[in-house]
Scaffold this motif. Sequence first.
Motif, PDB file in Angstrom:
ATOM      1  N   LEU A  17       0.838  -1.205   0.000  1.00  0.00           N
ATOM      2  CA  LEU A  17       0.000   0.000   0.000  1.00  0.00           C
ATOM      3  C   LEU A  17       0.870   1.250   0.000  1.00  0.00           C
ATOM      4  N   ASN A  18       1.915   1.237   0.817  1.00  0.00           N
ATOM      5  CA  ASN A  18       2.817   2.389   0.871  1.00  0.00           C
ATOM      6  C   ASN A  18       3.524   2.611  -0.461  1.00  0.00           C
ATOM      7  N   LEU A  19       3.968   1.537  -1.090  1.00  0.00           N
ATOM      8  CA  LEU A  19       4.608   1.654  -2.397  1.00  0.00           C
ATOM      9  C   LEU A  19       3.639   2.222  -3.435  1.00  0.00           C
ATOM     10  N   SER A  20       2.397   1.792  -3.352  1.00  0.00           N
ATOM     11  CA  SER A  20       1.390   2.286  -4.289  1.00  0.00           C
ATOM     12  C   SER A  20       1.170   3.786  -4.124  1.00  0.00           C
ATOM     13  N   PHE A  21       1.121   4.250  -2.869  1.00  0.00           N
ATOM     14  CA  PHE A  21       0.986   5.688  -2.605  1.00  0.00           C
ATOM     15  C   PHE A  21       2.189   6.466  -3.147  1.00  0.00           C
ATOM     16  N   ILE A  22       3.376   5.912  -2.945  1.00  0.00           N
ATOM     17  CA  ILE A  22       4.599   6.580  -3.394  1.00  0.00           C
ATOM     18  C   ILE A  22       4.598   6.726  -4.927  1.00  0.00           C
ATOM     19  N   PHE A  23       4.319   5.639  -5.626  1.00  0.00           N
ATOM     20  CA  PHE A  23       4.325   5.678  -7.094  1.00  0.00           C
ATOM     21  C   PHE A  23       3.224   6.571  -7.644  1.00  0.00           C
ATOM     22  N   SER A  24       2.053   6.545  -7.024  1.00  0.00           N
ATOM     23  CA  SER A  24       0.959   7.388  -7.514  1.00  0.00           C
ATOM     24  C   SER A  24       1.265   8.860  -7.297  1.00  0.00           C
ATOM     25  N   SER A  25       1.933   9.200  -6.176  1.00  0.00           N
ATOM     26  CA  SER A  25       2.299  10.593  -5.912  1.00  0.00           C
ATOM     27  C   SER A  25       3.343  11.085  -6.913  1.00  0.00           C
ATOM     28  N   VAL A  26       4.338  10.254  -7.162  1.00  0.00           N
ATOM     29  CA  VAL A  26       5.445  10.666  -8.032  1.00  0.00           C
ATOM     30  C   VAL A  26       5.020  10.737  -9.494  1.00  0.00           C
ATOM     31  N   PHE A  27       4.270   9.729  -9.946  1.00  0.00           N
ATOM     32  CA  PHE A  27       4.001   9.614 -11.374  1.00  0.00           C
ATOM     33  C   PHE A  27       2.615  10.082 -11.816  1.00  0.00           C
ATOM     34  N   LEU A  28       1.670  10.200 -10.889  1.00  0.00           N
ATOM     35  CA  LEU A  28       0.307  10.558 -11.284  1.00  0.00           C
ATOM     36  C   LEU A  28      -0.153  11.914 -10.766  1.00  0.00           C
ATOM     37  N   SER A  29       0.544  12.474  -9.763  1.00  0.00           N
ATOM     38  CA  SER A  29       0.070  13.722  -9.146  1.00  0.00           C
ATOM     39  C   SER A  29       0.020  14.880 -10.145  1.00  0.00           C
ATOM     40  N   ALA A  30       0.952  14.904 -11.105  1.00  0.00           N
ATOM     41  CA  ALA A  30       0.970  15.993 -12.095  1.00  0.00           C
ATOM     42  C   ALA A  30      -0.244  15.933 -13.022  1.00  0.00           C
ATOM     43  N   TYR A  31      -0.823  14.730 -13.175  1.00  0.00           N
ATOM     44  CA  TYR A  31      -1.958  14.567 -14.080  1.00  0.00           C
ATOM     45  C   TYR A  31      -3.304  14.524 -13.350  1.00  0.00           C
ATOM     46  N   LEU A  32      -3.309  13.915 -12.162  1.00  0.00           N
ATOM     47  CA  LEU A  32      -4.575  13.704 -11.456  1.00  0.00           C
ATOM     48  C   LEU A  32      -4.730  14.566 -10.208  1.00  0.00           C
ATOM     49  N   GLY A  33      -3.659  15.250  -9.789  1.00  0.00           N
ATOM     50  CA  GLY A  33      -3.737  16.027  -8.560  1.00  0.00           C
ATOM     51  C   GLY A  33      -3.966  15.131  -7.351  1.00  0.00           C
ATOM     52  N   ILE A  34      -4.810  15.558  -6.417  1.00  0.00           N
ATOM     53  CA  ILE A  34      -5.056  14.802  -5.192  1.00  0.00           C
ATOM     54  C   ILE A  34      -5.728  13.464  -5.478  1.00  0.00           C
ATOM     55  N   TYR A  35      -6.386  13.339  -6.645  1.00  0.00           N
ATOM     56  CA  TYR A  35      -7.037  12.074  -7.001  1.00  0.00           C
ATOM     57  C   TYR A  35      -6.013  10.953  -7.200  1.00  0.00           C
ATOM     58  N   ALA A  36      -4.759  11.317  -7.408  1.00  0.00           N
ATOM     59  CA  ALA A  36      -3.706  10.305  -7.543  1.00  0.00           C
ATOM     60  C   ALA A  36      -3.604   9.457  -6.279  1.00  0.00           C
ATOM     61  N   LEU A  37      -3.809  10.085  -5.116  1.00  0.00           N
ATOM     62  CA  LEU A  37      -3.745   9.348  -3.858  1.00  0.00           C
ATOM     63  C   LEU A  37      -4.889   8.356  -3.734  1.00  0.00           C
ATOM     64  N   ALA A  38      -6.066   8.719  -4.249  1.00  0.00           N
ATOM     65  CA  ALA A  38      -7.199   7.799  -4.224  1.00  0.00           C
ATOM     66  C   ALA A  38      -6.925   6.570  -5.086  1.00  0.00           C
ATOM     67  N   VAL A  39      -6.319   6.792  -6.251  1.00  0.00           N
ATOM     68  CA  VAL A  39      -5.940   5.674  -7.128  1.00  0.00           C
ATOM     69  C   VAL A  39      -4.903   4.793  -6.426  1.00  0.00           C
ATOM     70  N   GLY A  40      -3.933   5.426  -5.781  1.00  0.00           N
ATOM     71  CA  GLY A  40      -2.913   4.681  -5.048  1.00  0.00           C
ATOM     72  C   GLY A  40      -3.509   3.819  -3.951  1.00  0.00           C
ATOM     73  N   ALA A  41      -4.532   4.325  -3.279  1.00  0.00           N
ATOM     74  CA  ALA A  41      -5.182   3.562  -2.212  1.00  0.00           C
ATOM     75  C   ALA A  41      -5.833   2.294  -2.740  1.00  0.00           C
ATOM     76  N   LEU A  42      -6.552   2.403  -3.857  1.00  0.00           N
ATOM     77  CA  LEU A  42      -7.248   1.244  -4.416  1.00  0.00           C
ATOM     78  C   LEU A  42      -6.272   0.194  -4.949  1.00  0.00           C
ATOM     79  N   VAL A  43      -5.240   0.648  -5.659  1.00  0.00           N
ATOM     80  CA  VAL A  43      -4.241  -0.297  -6.179  1.00  0.00           C
ATOM     81  C   VAL A  43      -3.518  -0.987  -5.021  1.00  0.00           C
TER      82      VAL A  43
END
Length: 503
Positions: free
Chosen positions: A165-191
């Motif tokens: 779960l922690n790895l998923s949050f890290i990757f979503s923040s680094v690679f998705l935050s520029a495109y999804l904003g705060i929603y990147a964290l929600a995606v990281g949680a589900l993955v």
Amino acid sequence: MNFIKNTIIFSFATFISRILGYIRDAVVAYYFGSNQITDAFYVAWRLPNTLRQLVAEGSFNAAFIPIYTQEYQKSPESAKQYAASLFSYYTLVLSVITVFIVIFAEGFVKVIAPGFADKGNLQLTAELVRIVFPYLILIGWTSFFMALLNTKDRFFITGIAPALLNLSFIFSSVFLSAYLGIYALAVGALVGGLLQFLIQLPQSYKEGLLFKPTLKKHPAINTTLKKMLPAFASFGVSQFSFVIDTVLASFLYTGAVTYLYYGNRIFQLPLGLFIIGLGNALLVSLSKHFAEKNFQSFNRDLTLSFKMSLFVSIPAMAGMVFLGKEIVELLLVRGAFTYQDALLTYYALVGYAAGLLGYAFTRPFKSAYFATGDTKTPLISTVVGLLSSMLFAVLFTFVFKWGVFGLALASSLGAYVNFIYLYFHYKYSVDLKSIFVSFLKVLISTVLMVVFIEFIKVLNVSLAVKVFVGVVLGGVLYIAVNFLLKEESTVLLFNMVKRKLSK
């Protein structure tokens, strides 16, 4: 003493996960800072996580493990049928809860964070709830197989799973935050939730724990429901204190929810690293002792669990108070997260740290009650503790105006009230004299550790060196003094390591 080995295995796996957890917090703080948007996400994330405490670490294990253990002693095939039946109904209930919350997300946000209506982030919070809440089903499945693996004395995979779960949050923040904003964290949680479940399946297959789900009702389901409802209410009431914190924090300054979240995350290190693992392993051990009517081993293991709780919680409390400010700065101050944010996070941390011993002692007691089939007493104790923490929270927030420190401290005082109630209603025995002797030895070792930490803090060295030397060498000094004083749990752990190395 098997529960000690299992606690160590779980704690080691959890330690790896927690290290990744701090990296995750640092990465999220760097990209998002502390503001209305992060407040919105952490409120949304708190909803399924509050229920996660019930289905993953609380009422489900409390009801399921003792009954599964008894069924397995009767017949392994009956235990497997019971697990298959319970899993199906369990999934059905989680799905209904999820659909209900998703449909009425905005109403739930208005209840748990009423102050957001004036701050303009209520709608964003509701949208994040709708995205992230299905995590409850995924973590529910994870908790189910975690409980099954624990009954087989398999604790490493269940402890390491949150690392994904922690790895998923890290990757979503680094690679998705520029495109999804705060929603990147929600995606990281589900993955991350999905990965936590999948990692347990190979070992579950190896242990013969996989089954075909069925709605055919096993006779033990009714007993499970009778035991689970009071246990669910007990852990539910306990988690409700965090909801109260969120409600009150929503009326405080912007970022208050985020400060409480980060303060609680650091506080959760000893709790998640050791106390929860101890509770899980102890519940399995005490359930077996009680089923076998081996009350001598039951009381021995419970007494030792209190000594181990002292050994971990007292130095952890001192470390968070005397080195917490430096730890928060080192972990979080970068990018969008400022020194002022770090200071307020430290205030929250100190408030939570004050209650660590209360939380630490409550967990073994609840395991003992649940192992004997008593789920009502923990429920009453939790209600009493919650009412106390609510009273303190209102007093500290609106009268004394202590902000996030007051909210965290109120939760801590409620934990002590909870523990005191459990102690005075416990029918079995623990060796109070030997526990008190361990307390004195641990206290002496902790005082010497704090003196060492204060000495390190005045040296003209970098912040990273202060934290590293303070934690590592301070911890070594603490353990060494305890060993010289022949504190029982320290000597026992040393001997276990020595035997392991000799093999």
